[in-house]
Structures are given as structure tokens and as C-alpha cells.
Design an enzyme around this catalytic site. Structure first.
Site, mmCIF file in Angstrom:
data_model
loop_
_atom_site.group_PDB
_atom_site.id
_atom_site.type_symbol
_atom_site.label_atom_id
_atom_site.label_comp_id
_atom_site.label_asym_id
_atom_site.label_seq_id
_atom_site.Cartn_x
_atom_site.Cartn_y
_atom_site.Cartn_z
ATOM 1 N N GLU A 124 0.563 -1.156 -0.056
ATOM 2 C CA GLU A 124 0.033 0.158 -0.245
ATOM 3 C C GLU A 124 1.422 1.598 -0.194
ATOM 4 O O GLU A 124 1.511 1.247 0.548
ATOM 5 C CB GLU A 124 -0.947 0.198 1.091
ATOM 6 N N CYS A 137 3.413 8.658 1.432
ATOM 7 C CA CYS A 137 4.021 7.853 2.080
ATOM 8 C C CYS A 137 4.251 6.376 1.654
ATOM 9 O O CYS A 137 3.303 5.929 0.920
ATOM 10 C CB CYS A 137 2.813 7.221 3.293
ATOM 11 N N CYS A 144 8.318 -6.300 7.660
ATOM 12 C CA CYS A 144 9.721 -5.877 7.648
ATOM 13 C C CYS A 144 10.242 -7.266 8.825
ATOM 14 O O CYS A 144 9.679 -7.841 9.111
ATOM 15 C CB CYS A 144 9.033 -5.086 8.626
ATOM 16 N N CYS A 148 8.675 -4.590 15.837
ATOM 17 C CA CYS A 148 8.234 -3.211 17.313
ATOM 18 C C CYS A 148 7.274 -3.800 17.184
ATOM 19 O O CYS A 148 6.107 -4.116 16.918
ATOM 20 C CB CYS A 148 8.358 -2.142 16.570
ATOM 21 N N CYS A 151 3.837 -2.200 16.356
ATOM 22 C CA CYS A 151 3.494 -1.775 14.782
ATOM 23 C C CYS A 151 2.845 -3.467 14.008
ATOM 24 O O CYS A 151 3.263 -4.486 14.238
ATOM 25 C CB CYS A 151 4.771 -1.894 14.170
ATOM 26 N N SER A 240 12.315 7.178 7.639
ATOM 27 C CA SER A 240 12.362 6.288 8.680
ATOM 28 C C SER A 240 12.984 5.470 9.378
ATOM 29 O O SER A 240 12.672 4.797 8.115
ATOM 30 C CB SER A 240 10.629 7.040 9.032
ATOM 31 N N SER A 262 12.392 6.502 14.774
ATOM 32 C CA SER A 262 11.079 6.090 15.481
ATOM 33 C C SER A 262 12.048 5.868 17.027
ATOM 34 O O SER A 262 12.586 4.628 16.745
ATOM 35 C CB SER A 262 10.959 5.034 14.945
ATOM 36 N N CYS A 382 0.543 5.897 8.102
ATOM 37 C CA CYS A 382 1.277 5.501 7.982
ATOM 38 C C CYS A 382 2.134 4.512 9.280
ATOM 39 O O CYS A 382 1.978 4.273 10.637
ATOM 40 C CB CYS A 382 2.326 6.694 7.895
HETATM 41 N N1 SAH Z 1 10.767 0.790 9.322
HETATM 42 C C1 SAH Z 1 10.766 2.147 10.059
HETATM 43 C C2 SAH Z 1 9.353 2.652 8.905
HETATM 44 C C3 SAH Z 1 8.356 2.426 8.963
HETATM 45 S S1 SAH Z 1 7.785 2.595 10.371
HETATM 46 C C4 SAH Z 1 10.621 2.565 10.991
HETATM 47 O O1 SAH Z 1 10.232 1.807 11.948
HETATM 48 O O2 SAH Z 1 11.047 3.605 11.137
HETATM 49 C C5 SAH Z 1 6.571 4.380 10.369
HETATM 50 C C6 SAH Z 1 6.099 4.891 11.410
HETATM 51 O O3 SAH Z 1 5.076 4.833 11.920
HETATM 52 C C7 SAH Z 1 7.612 4.837 12.203
HETATM 53 O O4 SAH Z 1 7.824 5.526 13.346
HETATM 54 C C8 SAH Z 1 6.386 3.614 12.998
HETATM 55 O O5 SAH Z 1 7.117 3.372 14.775
HETATM 56 C C9 SAH Z 1 5.611 4.349 13.395
HETATM 57 N N2 SAH Z 1 3.806 3.299 13.620
HETATM 58 C C10 SAH Z 1 4.092 1.951 13.594
HETATM 59 N N3 SAH Z 1 2.721 1.374 13.333
HETATM 60 C C11 SAH Z 1 2.469 2.274 14.206
HETATM 61 C C12 SAH Z 1 1.334 2.738 14.701
HETATM 62 N N4 SAH Z 1 0.493 1.429 14.339
HETATM 63 N N5 SAH Z 1 0.319 3.861 15.196
HETATM 64 C C13 SAH Z 1 1.005 4.578 15.597
HETATM 65 N N6 SAH Z 1 2.117 4.841 14.928
HETATM 66 C C14 SAH Z 1 3.019 3.671 14.226
HETATM 67 FE FE1 SF4 Z 2 9.425 -2.646 10.996
HETATM 68 FE FE2 SF4 Z 2 9.127 0.245 11.340
HETATM 69 FE FE3 SF4 Z 2 7.222 -1.600 12.279
HETATM 70 FE FE4 SF4 Z 2 9.532 -1.923 13.579
HETATM 71 S S1 SF4 Z 2 7.715 0.430 12.821
HETATM 72 S S2 SF4 Z 2 8.412 -2.972 12.701
HETATM 73 S S3 SF4 Z 2 10.636 -1.512 12.069
HETATM 74 S S4 SF4 Z 2 7.760 -0.748 10.180
#
Ligand code: SAH
Ligand code: SF4
Length: 411
Positions: A124, A137, A144, A148, A151, A240, A262, A382
Site C-alpha cells: 500500500e 508515504c 519487515c 516493534c 506496529c 524513517s 522512530s 503510515c
Molecule cells: N520501519 C521504519 C519506517 C516505517 S514505520 C521505522 O520504523 O521508522 C513509520 C512510523 O510509523 C514509525 O515511526 C513507526 O514506529 C510508526 N508506527 C508503526 N506502527 C504504528 C502504529 N500502530 N501507530 C502509530 N505509529 C506507528
Molecule cells: Fe518494521 Fe518500522 Fe514496523 Fe518496526 S515500526 S516493525 S521497523 S515497519
């Protein structure tokens, strides 16, 4: 209300598929100029002495005009166009679905060929229009490798890295669909303005960890910022990362785009739980890498993303810790209301708590915009993009929407 163009309907889908890339022919998108020239020579379509000039011509058609078919390249002879078409493609990926939110946010589901991953993959891409700018975005991987805990992508395995072509295809196709190649038909040699673009900014904040797909991301972003092509300013491209420390300096030196980290926690114990890559590259190393990021100044700051998780990282003590940790780094702080997904144990902080947190940070001298949830009706968040294999059933999606609205206290 959502205006949803569901392109899964056969007729609509066929119309877009007819020009979608076929897996057999290699694409010319995503190659460096030198690679492009080499591909032309190798295929026997262009003699060596012409290769550089032809590569430049194709570059212009692909990236300035946004042409997705050799037939539209008018200053190239018909015979050569046919020859190019025999060997290569510049076509777009298949668009499985396009959704347009009431607030103008758009979300596309693109399908790319398997490239050894067994099945075609779907990703997406989200477009978020705002006053004075439009942000796309973009995803860097399908799934991945990192996990995290807050996420949704972190619950999915890595299927594969996206290629430079696929990363760029997200930008090119979004611009097609937004009518953002207005100069497609202007006469050859005309000056093509870069101002007033619908896609003015890109953020590598979709699915995946861009620094675990460094080479492809680098290639794609250098093409996106090439002044004779897509011409996006590097100041308007943000990458990011969850904190892949060894690649941070390279990002600055070799790509030169803006950096977002992040962060989400200000001590190692908590960050180990939220962003497990912290166990490998703890905060001390991460912050040192940030301090060393090339070209930092008040006008060029690092963005620190901080997701607001109820009773986890949202106290005033945490806000104090954040200010202390970032001391001396030209920084912006981006507070992100947590976006819940089915099965998560986290909740979004209350709105009042987020505001108190933001006030503390503002008083410490940081502008701390709270990233407003956008495109809620199409769930375009995002960090929460998902692949076909993990697509939510409609009923889950509706439940999630309800949760989000409740969680954020506004419709
Ligand atoms: N992998 C990279 C980029 C993709 S995630 C990273 O982790 O930076 C983009 C942003 O969205 C990151 O800051 C991530 O921590 C945040 N994110 C992921 N899941 C989320 C959620 N459920 N609610 C809010 N932000 C989230
Ligand atoms: Fe991967 Fe970024 Fe999600 Fe962490 S926040 S699982 S690095 S996409």
C-alpha cells in the site's frame, strides 16, 4: 464518507491492467543513467555512440513527462520505439485498489511480480494532502524483519525487499493517478515547472525498514531527487528508521535526505520492548549517530517520532527524559497518536495526556506537532500498511475504524 473505487471489479481492473508491467520484460525504471545506457547497448537496440544521448532522452520521458509507454515518446523514431518495446517496459504496476477518503487522503494497493518470492506481492502507498503540500508515504519492503511490538507490520514476516523500480513505481503511479504529470504533453524542450506539484514531499514511512534495503532505497531516492528528472528536493524527502545505526551516517553521506528516527522511548529498558532493534543498537549509539548526521542545522533537523502509548511512555517524566536525551541535537519531535489494530495490547494515550505531553515539549522550545490521524475512513495510516496476505476482513476493518474514532475522541 469514503469514495472507494474498488478496482477488484473485473472491468475496472482490466482497464488498468492492460498497461501494467508484464513480468517478462525488464523495466527501464530504477536504473542509474549508466545502467540505462548499458542496458540499451547490451540489448542491441541502440549503438554505443548513441547510448548516452538515448539514455538522457528516455530519462526525460520517464521522469519528467511520466510517460508509461514507449509509444508516447514522440521525439524517438517509430522504429526505435518499437525496438525498445520488444526488449523493455516502462509500464506501471497493477493497481488492485484505489480509495479516496473524504479528507482527500488516497490509498492504493499495488501488485508487483513475485521476483522469486513465490507469489505476487501487494503493498500500500498513501497520499496525504495538506495545506501547501502533499506527502506520499512509500514502502521499502513487503513485511519487515523487525518486530516493534506496537506496529502491525512487525507482526508480519519479511516477504522480500522492494526493488528500486518498485519503490519509484509507487511515486510514478501515484502521480499518474493524481494527474500530477501536467507537463506530459508540453512540447519538447519546454521548461517544465517543478513548483505546484501535488506530490511535493515523500516519506519512507510505509511498510518495512528502509535501511535494511539500503541499496535499492538509495538508488530510488537518488532518482527521485535527480534535478533532470523527478526533481524532488532532498529537503522534502524523509527517510524513517527504527535505528539501524551503521547505515545512518551512510544515509546522510550517500543519499543526503532528511532523517527521521522512530524513538518512542527514552530509556533502553522500555525501548528494548517497543523497538527491539534497540538491543543491538542501544540509545547511546543511536543518539551518537544522530549527532554525527551530516549537515544538521536549525534549518535541517532530525525528526524524532514518538508514538503515544497509554500508560507506557506518555507521562511527564517521559517528556522530561525526551528533552534531556535530545539536548543539543537540532530536532523536531513528532508525536504520533497510536493507531490500534486487531490483536494489539496497546492503547492510544488519552487526548488530554497527549496535549499535556505536547505542552511540556513546546515549553522546552520544540515545536511538537501531533500527527493528526488522516484518512481514517480508509485506514490510511503510515506504519500500518499491510500486505494482501494479512488483509483485514471487512468486519475487522469496521471494528478497527470504530476503535480509532473512540480512541481519538473525535469523528
Ligand atoms: N520501519 C521504519 C519506517 C516505517 S514505520 C521505522 O520504523 O521508522 C513509520 C512510523 O510509523 C514509525 O515511526 C513507526 O514506529 C510508526 N508506527 C508503526 N506502527 C504504528 C502504529 N500502530 N501507530 C502509530 N505509529 C506507528
Ligand atoms: Fe518494521 Fe518500522 Fe514496523 Fe518496526 S515500526 S516493525 S521497523 S515497519
Amino acid at each position: 464518507m469514503t469514495l472507494s473505487l474498488d478496482l477488484t471489479a473485473e472491468g475496472a481492473r482490466d482497464a488498468l491492467r492492460s498497461r501494467a508491467a508484464t513480468a517478462e520484460k525488464p523495466s527501464l525504471i530504477g536504473l542509474t543513467r549508466a545502467e540505462l545506457a548499458a542496458a540499451l547497448i547490451e540489448s542491441g537496440t541502440v549503438p554505443e555512440r548513441q547510448a548516452k544521448m538515448r539514455a538522457q532522452q528516455l530519462w526525460h520521458w520517464m521522469y519528467v513527462r511520466g510517460v508509461s509507454d514507449f509509444a508516447g515518446m514522440f521525439n524517438i523514431s517509430k522504429d526505435l520505439r518499437a525496438e525498445l518495446d520488444k526488449h523493455f517496459t516502462v509500464a506501471r504496476p497493477e493497481i488492485v485498489e484505489e480509495q479516496i477518503s473524504a479528507d482527500g487522503t488516497r490509498k492504493w494497493l499495488f501488485r508487483f511480480p513475485p521476483r522469486g518470492a513465490g507469489r505476487p506481492v501487494e503493498i500500500e502507498t498513501v497520499y496525504i494532502p495538506e495545506e501547501g503540500r502533499g506527502t506520499l508515504c512509500i514502502s521499502s519492503q513487503v513485511g519487515c524483519t523487525l518486530t516493534c511490538s506496537f506496529c502491525h507490520t512487525g507482526t508480519q514476516k519479511l516477504v522480500r525487499n522492494l526493488t528500486a523500480e518498485e519503490i519509484l513505481a509507487q511515486l510514478l503511479t501515484a502521480r499518474d493517478r493524481l494527474g500530477d504529470f501536467p507537463d506530459r504533453d508540453t512540447p519538447d524542450g519546454a521548461i517544465v515547472p517543478a513548483e505546484g506539484r501535488k506530490v511535493s514531499n515523500i516519506v519512507m514511512m510505509g511498510m518495512g525498514e528502509p535501511l535494511y534495503n539500503f541499496e535499492a532505497v538509495k538508488k530510488a531516492l537518488l532518482i527521485a531527487s535527480d534535478g533532470d528528472g523527478l526533481s524532488l528536493s532532498k529537503r522534502r524527502i524523509t527517510l524513517s528508521t527504527s535505528g539501524v545505526v551503521p547505515e545512518i551516517l551512510r544515509t546522510g553521506e550517500e543519499i543526503g535526505v532528511m532523517l527521521a528516527i522512530s524513538l518512542h522511548a527514552t530509556n533502553d529498558d522500555l525501548r528494548d520492548l517497543l523497538v527491539p532493534i534497540n538491543k543491538k543498537y542501544p540509545l547511546k549509539e543511536l543518539i551518537a549517530a544522530c549527532r554525527a548526521y551530516p549537515g544538521l542545522s536549525n534549518a535541517k533537523r532530525i525528526t524524532f517520532e514518538y508514538v503515544m502509548l497509554k500508560d507506557v511512555n506518555d507521562s511527564i517524566e517521559d517528556a522530561k527524559g525526551l528533552i534531556k536525551l535530545l539536548k543539543g541535537i537540532p530536532a523536531k519531535i513528532n508525536l504520533i497518536p497510536f493507531n490500534p489494530w486487531p490483536g494489539t495490547n496497546y492503547q492510544c494515550s488519552d487526548w488530554e495526556t497527549i496535549e499535556k505531553f505536547a505542552d511540556y515539549i513546546n515549553n522546552a522550545g520544540y515545536a511538537s506537532p501531533i500527527r493528526t490521524p488522516r484518512g481514517r475512513d480508509i485506514l490510511a495510516a503510515c506504519g500500518q500498511l499491510k500486505s494482501e496476505s494479512e488483509r483485514m476482513r471487512k468486519v475487522d476493518r469496521l471494528a478497527l475504524e470504530a476503535m480509532m474514532i473512540a480512541g481519538h475522541g473525535e469523528a
